[in-house]
Write an enzyme that holds these catalytic residues in place. Structure first.
Site, mmCIF file in Angstrom:
data_model
loop_
_atom_site.group_PDB
_atom_site.id
_atom_site.type_symbol
_atom_site.label_atom_id
_atom_site.label_comp_id
_atom_site.label_asym_id
_atom_site.label_seq_id
_atom_site.Cartn_x
_atom_site.Cartn_y
_atom_site.Cartn_z
ATOM 1 N N PRO A 92 0.822 -1.205 0.000
ATOM 2 C CG PRO A 92 -0.387 -1.333 2.009
ATOM 3 C CD PRO A 92 0.617 -2.066 1.181
ATOM 4 C CB VAL A 93 0.745 4.237 -2.226
ATOM 5 C CG1 VAL A 93 1.354 5.631 -2.332
ATOM 6 C CG2 VAL A 93 1.108 3.414 -3.447
ATOM 7 N N GLY A 98 7.394 1.306 2.814
ATOM 8 C CA GLY A 98 8.521 1.443 1.878
ATOM 9 C C GLY A 98 8.171 1.197 0.427
ATOM 10 C CB SER A 99 5.074 1.465 -1.594
ATOM 11 O OG SER A 99 4.765 2.752 -1.982
ATOM 12 C CB ALA A 101 12.488 2.346 -0.797
ATOM 13 C CG ASP A 143 12.374 3.450 3.571
ATOM 14 O OD1 ASP A 143 12.828 3.385 4.727
ATOM 15 O OD2 ASP A 143 11.229 3.877 3.319
HETATM 16 C C1 MEV Z 1 10.249 6.789 6.220
HETATM 17 O O1 MEV Z 1 10.013 5.435 5.815
HETATM 18 C C2 MEV Z 1 11.102 6.818 7.428
HETATM 19 C C3 MEV Z 1 11.611 8.181 7.884
HETATM 20 O O2 MEV Z 1 12.609 7.923 8.882
HETATM 21 C C4 MEV Z 1 12.213 8.993 6.771
HETATM 22 C C5 MEV Z 1 13.496 8.384 6.224
HETATM 23 O O3 MEV Z 1 14.139 7.557 6.874
HETATM 24 O O4 MEV Z 1 13.836 8.790 5.098
HETATM 25 C C6 MEV Z 1 10.499 8.995 8.530
#
Ligand code: MEV
Length: 304
Positions: A92-93, A98-99, A101, A143
């Site tokens: 899910p977006v 991590g969609s 990445a 990610d």
């Molecule tokens: C996003 O999945 C996680 C955060 O720590 C941002 C990042 O690590 O780029 C909020």
């Protein structure tokens, strides 16, 4: 047609703090984005994204849905032309799984294989990180690293330590609030607090400490300790303002249902939480509290 796929992830510890160089621990999960790639006549890049119900050309100046900005930027990074891409995603977006990445890393790998660019896993991780930064403005390398390598990982940008941990796969259940959060907004909110208050800076450092102790607990197989540390980490994320009533309600429902620990995963502001526990124990309480439970396992493989 060449195909490539890359997994999403959950943070066991350390989101937001990792943006400031603190360590984080994140696990790849068995939800994937798959990319099919083939060469076509001419120089355009044509994309079909079934889950988004979108197809069309992506190129400089063309408007695309936000999720496809990552594909557009990845295509530019490997200087791909005359290509058609098909995208299918189980992730899910805007959910903290991590969609973006995964779609970035899978696109880079598919284009590298198709066009003979010879990218290694490490190249896909670091190039993917640059793509995320170009699209989001700021992003940690977590990610894309986890999506490229798979497994449970320690990522510490401050010291340059990136390590796949030798640990037993923890039992994980994800719960989705159904509301999506904006990473940019949540990261900006934390930055504002950090710039203004020493206390917020110390919260961020304490989250880094939790990741360090969390690694020891994971390596020692002490899941009770891992769970308690996850609970503390959730409380500190709440202190930084990235939880929502819906997220916190689900986190507490999972704990009452028998989770050893539960916390937000990813940026917050909606999206998902991750609980340490079994599907059998947690499916019903998460559903009962209005969330959508997802049974996940750790993906040890990464991009393929
Ligand atoms: C996003 O999945 C996680 C955060 O720590 C941002 C990042 O690590 O780029 C909020």
């Amino acid at each position: 047609m060449i195909t490539s796929s890359a997994p999403g992830k959950v943070f066991l510890f350390g989101e937001h703090a990792v943006v400031y160089g603190e360590p984080a621990v994140a696990a790849a999960i068995d939800l994937r984005v798959e990319i099919g790639a083939e060469e076509i006549e001419g120089s355009s890049v044509y994309v079909e994204a079934r889950d988004l119900d979108w197809s069309g050309e992506i190129g400089p100046g063309s408007g695309v849905p936000e999720e496809l900005e990552y594909v557009k930027e990845a295509t530019r990074a490997v200087e791909a032309e005359g290509v058609r891409l098909e995208i299918e995603s189980e992730i899910p977006v805007g959910s903290g799984l991590g969609s973006s990445a995964a779609v970035t890393v899978a696109t880079l790998k598919a284009l590298s294989d198709l066009l003979g660019r010879g990218l290694t896993r490490r190249d896909a991780a670091s190039m993917g990180h640059q793509v995320e930064r170009a699209v989001q403005g700021s992003a940690s390398p977590t990610d894309t690293y986890v999506s490229a390598f798979g497994g449970v990982n320690l990522v510490e940008p401050g010291s340059g330590r990136f390590e796949k941990l030798e640990v037993e796969d923890p039992p994980l259940v994800v719960g989705d609030t159904g509301a999506s959060g904006s990473t940019w907004e949540q990261v900006s909110g934390v930055r504002r607090l950090r710039d203004r208050y020493g206390a917020a800076r110390r919260v961020i450092e304490t989250i880094g400490d939790l990741s360090r102790v969390g690694v020891e607990a994971l390596e020692g197989g002490d899941l009770e300790c891992v769970g308690e540390l996850m609970d503390i980490n959730h409380g500190l994320l709440e202190a930084l303002g990235v939880s929502t009533p819906g997220l916190s309600r689900l986190v507490h429902a999972a704990r009452e249902g028998g989770a050893l620990g539960a916390k937000i995963t990813g940026a917050g502001g909606g999206g998902c939480f991750v609980a340490l526990g079994s599907w059998g124990d947690l499916e019903t309480p998460i559903r009962g509290a209005g969330g959508s439970p997802l049974g996940v396992t750790v993906d040890g493989e990464g991009v393929r």
